[in-house]
Write an enzyme that holds these catalytic residues in place. Sequence first.
Site, short mmCIF file in Angstrom:
data_model
loop_
_atom_site.label_atom_id
_atom_site.label_comp_id
_atom_site.label_asym_id
_atom_site.label_seq_id
_atom_site.Cartn_x
_atom_site.Cartn_y
_atom_site.Cartn_z
N ASN A 161 0.86 -1.19 0.00
CA ASN A 161 0.00 0.00 0.00
C ASN A 161 0.90 1.24 0.00
OD1 ASN A 161 -1.35 2.29 1.16
ND2 ASN A 161 -3.03 0.96 1.70
N ASP A 183 -0.07 4.50 -0.08
CA ASP A 183 -0.76 5.74 0.32
C ASP A 183 0.18 6.74 0.99
OD1 ASP A 183 -3.09 4.55 -0.53
OD2 ASP A 183 -3.89 4.19 1.48
N HIS A 184 1.09 6.22 1.84
CA HIS A 184 1.88 7.15 2.64
C HIS A 184 3.05 7.75 1.89
CE1 HIS A 184 -0.79 6.85 5.87
NE2 HIS A 184 -0.70 5.52 5.89
N ARG A 214 4.40 18.78 1.21
CA ARG A 214 5.07 19.97 0.70
C ARG A 214 4.55 20.46 -0.66
NH1 ARG A 214 10.07 21.09 3.32
NH2 ARG A 214 10.50 22.60 1.71
N HIS A 258 -5.58 3.65 -1.64
CA HIS A 258 -6.91 3.99 -1.14
C HIS A 258 -7.20 5.41 -1.57
CE1 HIS A 258 -9.69 4.25 2.71
NE2 HIS A 258 -10.31 4.62 1.59
N ARG A 305 -9.37 8.21 -1.11
CA ARG A 305 -10.38 8.62 -0.13
C ARG A 305 -11.24 9.76 -0.68
NH1 ARG A 305 -10.32 7.84 5.42
NH2 ARG A 305 -8.94 6.18 6.07
N ARG A 365 -7.01 12.83 0.90
CA ARG A 365 -5.94 13.26 1.82
C ARG A 365 -4.57 12.73 1.41
NH1 ARG A 365 -7.43 10.01 7.30
NH2 ARG A 365 -9.42 11.04 6.94
N GLU A 392 -8.56 0.34 -3.18
CA GLU A 392 -9.29 0.32 -1.91
C GLU A 392 -10.18 1.56 -1.86
OE1 GLU A 392 -6.61 -0.23 1.44
OE2 GLU A 392 -8.05 0.90 2.65
N THR A 408 -6.90 6.33 10.09
CA THR A 408 -6.80 5.24 9.13
C THR A 408 -8.06 4.40 9.26
OG1 THR A 408 -5.47 3.32 8.44
CG2 THR A 408 -5.55 3.78 10.80
N GLU A 460 -10.92 -9.41 2.89
CA GLU A 460 -9.64 -9.06 3.51
C GLU A 460 -9.89 -9.02 5.01
OE1 GLU A 460 -7.37 -5.69 2.01
OE2 GLU A 460 -6.51 -5.41 4.02
N HIS A 462 -3.71 -4.69 7.63
CA HIS A 462 -3.81 -3.60 8.59
C HIS A 462 -2.89 -3.85 9.79
CE1 HIS A 462 -5.27 -0.01 10.49
NE2 HIS A 462 -5.83 0.28 9.34
N GLY A 463 -1.96 -2.93 9.93
CA GLY A 463 -1.07 -2.98 11.09
C GLY A 463 0.01 -4.05 11.00
N HIS A 470 1.80 1.16 6.09
CA HIS A 470 2.45 2.14 6.94
C HIS A 470 3.80 1.67 7.48
CE1 HIS A 470 2.96 4.67 10.61
NE2 HIS A 470 2.62 5.60 9.73
N1 PXP Z 1 -5.91 -3.04 4.25
C1 PXP Z 1 -6.86 -2.08 4.39
C2 PXP Z 1 -8.24 -2.43 4.01
C3 PXP Z 1 -6.52 -0.80 4.85
O1 PXP Z 1 -7.46 0.13 4.99
C4 PXP Z 1 -5.18 -0.50 5.14
C5 PXP Z 1 -4.79 0.88 5.58
O2 PXP Z 1 -4.95 1.76 4.52
C6 PXP Z 1 -4.22 -1.53 4.97
C7 PXP Z 1 -4.62 -2.78 4.55
C8 PXP Z 1 -2.79 -1.30 5.26
O3 PXP Z 1 -2.64 -1.06 6.61
P1 PXP Z 1 -1.25 -0.55 7.17
O4 PXP Z 1 -1.00 0.78 6.53
O5 PXP Z 1 -1.48 -0.48 8.64
O6 PXP Z 1 -0.23 -1.58 6.77
#
Ligand code: PXP
Length: 244
Positions: free
Chosen positions: A6, A8-9, A17, A42, A44, A48, A69, A99, A151, A191-192, A215
């Site tokens: 993922n 996103d970050h 910036r 993702h 959103r 963001r 996502e 999140t 998932e 997630h996590g 993340h």
């Molecule tokens: N799966 C889903 C459905 C999520 O919403 C997220 C967070 O965007 C992740 C996986 C990834 O989670 P993490 O960023 O904590 O690894």
Amino acid sequence: MELLVNIDHVATLRNARGEGYPRPVEAARVCEEAGANGIVFHLRGDRRHILDQDVIELKETVKGTLDFEMAATDEMIGILIKTNPHLCTLVPEGREELTTEGGLNLELVFDDFKNRVFPAIKPSGIEISLFLDPNRKDIELAKELGADAIELHTGNYANAATKKEQQHELLRLREAAILAHQLGIKVNAGHGLNLQNLPTLIEVVPYLNEVSIGHALISQAVFWGLPKTVKSYIEILSLHDDLQ
Ligand code: PXP
């Protein structure tokens, strides 16, 4: 077992910036070159992190699985159909959350998903995955809806405060994965997850097809770089696959 990264970050850092870098699409390319099986983003409602232009670039660039996502809004479904990725993962989305905070409450959204969301997405052939807490009822409803995959939300496992709580969450995830597999639904997880908690998860929870990690992986890459970090995750997954 496949690793979907993922990114996103990377967009979060870029947007801090407004200089246009680091580019999520470039991160996606490096992750795939290092061996990742695909990329998750993702988009959103509040934009963001990932922006509409990122979605276009990711679709043009990603060679492996592209997992879109999203919340099941009409706006997102429209962008999803235009983008035509391999997979969409439907998640709940709250404006105030940092999140995604938990799985979908399928009992609550069942009629809407059955009458609006699934009929809008299914004809496109895009696979539908539902982000769920490891509950029997939700998994049975996912089957009734005709979801291709679920998932499993691993956040409670990842954030467990004690060994006992962690063990409890692992067993819930295990039972949920077995049930989904018995019902013929593909099982993903995310997630996590990080380098510390991933090995135990994949040892205890069977039938996992893909893990989606963001993340912790992007954070570790600040110190190690993306190629080394992605390869470390892949090593954990391949060690496990070799033992199967
Ligand atoms: N799966 C889903 C459905 C999520 O919403 C997220 C967070 O965007 C992740 C996986 C990834 O989670 P993490 O960023 O904590 O690894």
